[in-house]
Scaffold this active site. Structure first.
Site, PDB file in Angstrom:
ATOM      1  N   SER A  35       0.823  -1.211   0.000  1.00  0.00           N
ATOM      2  CA  SER A  35       0.000   0.000   0.000  1.00  0.00           C
ATOM      3  C   SER A  35       0.855   1.258   0.000  1.00  0.00           C
ATOM      4  O   SER A  35       0.591   2.214  -0.742  1.00  0.00           O
ATOM      5  CB  SER A  35      -0.925   0.014   1.222  1.00  0.00           C
ATOM      6  OG  SER A  35      -1.911  -0.977   1.127  1.00  0.00           O
ATOM      7  N   ARG A  71       1.609   4.279  -3.084  1.00  0.00           N
ATOM      8  CA  ARG A  71       1.405   5.697  -2.799  1.00  0.00           C
ATOM      9  C   ARG A  71       2.703   6.483  -2.904  1.00  0.00           C
ATOM     10  O   ARG A  71       2.705   7.644  -3.335  1.00  0.00           O
ATOM     11  CB  ARG A  71       0.757   5.847  -1.424  1.00  0.00           C
ATOM     12  CG  ARG A  71      -0.705   5.390  -1.410  1.00  0.00           C
ATOM     13  CD  ARG A  71      -1.186   5.063  -0.004  1.00  0.00           C
ATOM     14  NE  ARG A  71      -2.623   4.770   0.047  1.00  0.00           N
ATOM     15  CZ  ARG A  71      -3.175   3.604  -0.283  1.00  0.00           C
ATOM     16  NH1 ARG A  71      -2.404   2.609  -0.704  1.00  0.00           N
ATOM     17  NH2 ARG A  71      -4.486   3.427  -0.194  1.00  0.00           N
ATOM     18  N   SER A 104     -13.474   1.846   2.562  1.00  0.00           N
ATOM     19  CA  SER A 104     -12.485   1.584   1.512  1.00  0.00           C
ATOM     20  C   SER A 104     -11.436   2.676   1.482  1.00  0.00           C
ATOM     21  O   SER A 104     -11.739   3.834   1.160  1.00  0.00           O
ATOM     22  CB  SER A 104     -13.172   1.485   0.143  1.00  0.00           C
ATOM     23  OG  SER A 104     -12.210   1.448  -0.899  1.00  0.00           O
ATOM     24  N   GLN A 163      -9.107   2.753  -0.680  1.00  0.00           N
ATOM     25  CA  GLN A 163      -8.867   3.069  -2.088  1.00  0.00           C
ATOM     26  C   GLN A 163      -9.818   4.156  -2.579  1.00  0.00           C
ATOM     27  O   GLN A 163      -9.403   5.079  -3.289  1.00  0.00           O
ATOM     28  CB  GLN A 163      -9.006   1.810  -2.944  1.00  0.00           C
ATOM     29  CG  GLN A 163      -7.921   0.777  -2.689  1.00  0.00           C
ATOM     30  CD  GLN A 163      -8.088  -0.467  -3.546  1.00  0.00           C
ATOM     31  OE1 GLN A 163      -8.972  -0.538  -4.395  1.00  0.00           O
ATOM     32  NE2 GLN A 163      -7.242  -1.456  -3.319  1.00  0.00           N
ATOM     33  N   ASP A 215      -7.224  -7.519   4.587  1.00  0.00           N
ATOM     34  CA  ASP A 215      -6.352  -8.320   3.723  1.00  0.00           C
ATOM     35  C   ASP A 215      -5.795  -9.550   4.429  1.00  0.00           C
ATOM     36  O   ASP A 215      -5.276 -10.461   3.772  1.00  0.00           O
ATOM     37  CB  ASP A 215      -5.197  -7.467   3.196  1.00  0.00           C
ATOM     38  CG  ASP A 215      -5.649  -6.493   2.120  1.00  0.00           C
ATOM     39  OD1 ASP A 215      -6.699  -6.736   1.499  1.00  0.00           O
ATOM     40  OD2 ASP A 215      -4.959  -5.482   1.910  1.00  0.00           O
ATOM     41  N   ARG A 219     -13.094 -13.766  -1.982  1.00  0.00           N
ATOM     42  CA  ARG A 219     -12.215 -14.427  -1.010  1.00  0.00           C
ATOM     43  C   ARG A 219     -12.982 -15.258   0.007  1.00  0.00           C
ATOM     44  O   ARG A 219     -12.426 -16.232   0.547  1.00  0.00           O
ATOM     45  CB  ARG A 219     -11.325 -13.392  -0.306  1.00  0.00           C
ATOM     46  CG  ARG A 219     -10.179 -12.932  -1.190  1.00  0.00           C
ATOM     47  CD  ARG A 219      -9.213 -12.029  -0.464  1.00  0.00           C
ATOM     48  NE  ARG A 219      -8.109 -11.659  -1.361  1.00  0.00           N
ATOM     49  CZ  ARG A 219      -7.339 -10.595  -1.200  1.00  0.00           C
ATOM     50  NH1 ARG A 219      -7.541  -9.777  -0.178  1.00  0.00           N
ATOM     51  NH2 ARG A 219      -6.364 -10.337  -2.051  1.00  0.00           N
ATOM     52  N   ARG A 251      -3.091 -13.739  -2.173  1.00  0.00           N
ATOM     53  CA  ARG A 251      -3.256 -14.071  -0.754  1.00  0.00           C
ATOM     54  C   ARG A 251      -3.834 -15.474  -0.563  1.00  0.00           C
ATOM     55  O   ARG A 251      -3.493 -16.155   0.407  1.00  0.00           O
ATOM     56  CB  ARG A 251      -4.107 -13.015  -0.059  1.00  0.00           C
ATOM     57  CG  ARG A 251      -3.492 -11.624  -0.172  1.00  0.00           C
ATOM     58  CD  ARG A 251      -4.000 -10.647   0.855  1.00  0.00           C
ATOM     59  NE  ARG A 251      -3.672  -9.284   0.464  1.00  0.00           N
ATOM     60  CZ  ARG A 251      -2.476  -8.710   0.605  1.00  0.00           C
ATOM     61  NH1 ARG A 251      -1.474  -9.403   1.132  1.00  0.00           N
ATOM     62  NH2 ARG A 251      -2.277  -7.458   0.227  1.00  0.00           N
TER      63      ARG A 251
END
Length: 427
Positions: A21, A25, A166, A168, A312, A343, A385
């Site tokens: 992450s 960025r 979120s 994002q 995650d 997932r 993952r």
């Protein structure tokens, strides 16, 4: 590929790759800042490489030295129209954050993704960015990729309440707001990872955070920086789990990021009775050395505002639950259904095929333990993952072989995963 089974113990010290992450960025802010940015500890997985290539296609000079990535920032006004669509690969972070950034540019661009990314909803960013004045269009009701972004240099500030938790979506709006005249206010549904907010300030920008409300006034100018990225807690999670559930294991993980918006996993480990300790804590860099050893675990409930802080890590938490005494309930995690794959379904399918007592619910999973695991032929479903969770689960298998299809998905975030497993393996 055939996975290692019948692990006797995992022991040793390890440095996991840089935080994914933060790496994304760092590249984004380095590109839109003015002047040079030097990044140490960058993750060089496929997702981050997609972000790097996108900015090269937008006219940003980026090159590597022996131990760092160097970006010659062009400022918000210095990006150039790409001569071809920007390929985001498997990276939802790349697509959503770049859409926010490009919403304020004076050109149009098409953002592409692989089959997995092309099934992920982009309406969560097209709605707020359209309210600001940009034109975005995807496929169908959920605005699936490919996504066309037609920028607008006179965006409007908005007051926007996020319908989902979120980081994002929040980050996409913040990147647009940095280029917008006036004050934009974002109200989060639940607190999510705050790497974008921290990086805005690190690059000389200003914003105000009060609980779940973020206020930012634009336009702003950012200045290049030198950054040191800590190890990724989401990657460390697999070794933490292995250390806890493989008998005789004792692992030390150095320089792991412990940003409080990301440490839900560590709290869960403690609640389950896991033996974990912190060493060499650096509060300024939000990093620490983590030590874990084999533990007797117990089932717990995981829900509510804890979920965004470990979203995650839920696949590997589900694996921990198979080796815990009692029942573990994971609730309020419906966001897992729109990740690289569904997932919830993928985790329950893989662990169920390996003998776990695990059931999917609409918004999570119910796992009853402790259960032995056995061999099976399973797939990552193209999700890194799921792949790493399966590789750790295989270590517990005493009967049968575990074969994993589409194992290359692990390259997305952890290119040296299997090399590191070899380093820790003890016969």
């Amino acid at each position: 590929m055939k996975l290692k089974t019948k692990a006797k113990a995992l022991r040793g010290r390890l440095r996991v790759p840089g935080d994914k992450s933060i790496s994304h960025r760092a590249v984004i802010f380095g590109a839109i800042a003015e002047g040079q940015t030097v990044i140490h500890g960058l993750l060089r997985g496929q997702d981050v490489l997609a972000t790097i290539q996108a900015f090269r296609d937008l006219g940003v000079t980026i090159y590597e030295s022996a131990d760092s990535l160097i970006i010659e920032g062009r400022g918000f006004k210095g990006l150039k129209p790409a001569q071809k669509p920007l390929d985001m690969g498997n990276s939802g972070t790349s697509m959503r954050l770049l859409a926010g950034l490009l919403a304020a540019q004076d050109f149009s661009v098409q953002l592409l993704g692989d089959d997995s990314l092309s099934r992920r909803p982009m309406d969560r960013i097209t709605i707020p960015l359209s309210l600001m004045g940009a034109e975005l269009s995807g496929q169908g009701e959920k605005e699936l990729p490919p996504l066309i972004v037609k920028g607008c240099q006179e965006l409007r500030p908005i007051h926007y309440q996020l319908p989902v938790a979120s980081a994002q979506v929040k980050s996409a709006i913040l990147l647009a707001a940095l280029q917008t005249q006036g004050e934009t206010v974002i109200l989060e549904k639940e607190l999510t990872r705050n790497h974008t907010e921290e990086m805005i300030e690190q690059f000389g920008g200003k914003l105000s955070v009060a609980g779940k409300q973020i206020s930012i006034k634009g336009p702003q100018r950012l200045q290049g920086q030198t950054l040191q990225i800590p190890g990724d807690l989401s990657s460390a999670a697999f070794w933490l789990a292995a250390g806890l559930i493989v008998p005789g294991s004792d692992l030390v993980l150095e320089n792991v990021g412990i940003n409080p918006t990301r440490t839900g996993l560590l709290e869960v480990i403690e609640k389950m009775g896991g033996r974990i300790s912190y060493q060499a804590v650096d509060k300024d860099r939000q990093a620490a050395t983590l030590k874990v050893s084999y533990s007797t675990l117990k089932g717990i409930e995981i829900s509510g505002d804890l979920i965004p802080r470990l979203i995650d890590e839920l696949p590997v938490i589900a694996l921990l639950a198979t080796q815990a005494q009692g029942t573990t309930y994971i609730r309020d995690a419906q966001e897992l259904r729109v990740k690289e794959t569904d997932r919830i379904q993928a985790v329950t399918d893989v662990l169920g095929q390996m003998g776990a007592d695990i059931q999917a619910t609409e918004d999570g999973m119910v796992t009853r333990g402790k259960t032995p695991l056995h061999g099976a032929a399973v797939s990552t479903c193209g999700d890194h993952r799921i792949g790493m969770m399966t590789a750790i689960a295989a270590l517990l298998v005493e009967e049968g072989q575990v074969t994993l299809e589409r194992a290359e998905a692990i390259l997305t975030s952890y290119p040296d995963f299997f090399k590191d497993l070899e380093r820790l393996w003890h016969d």
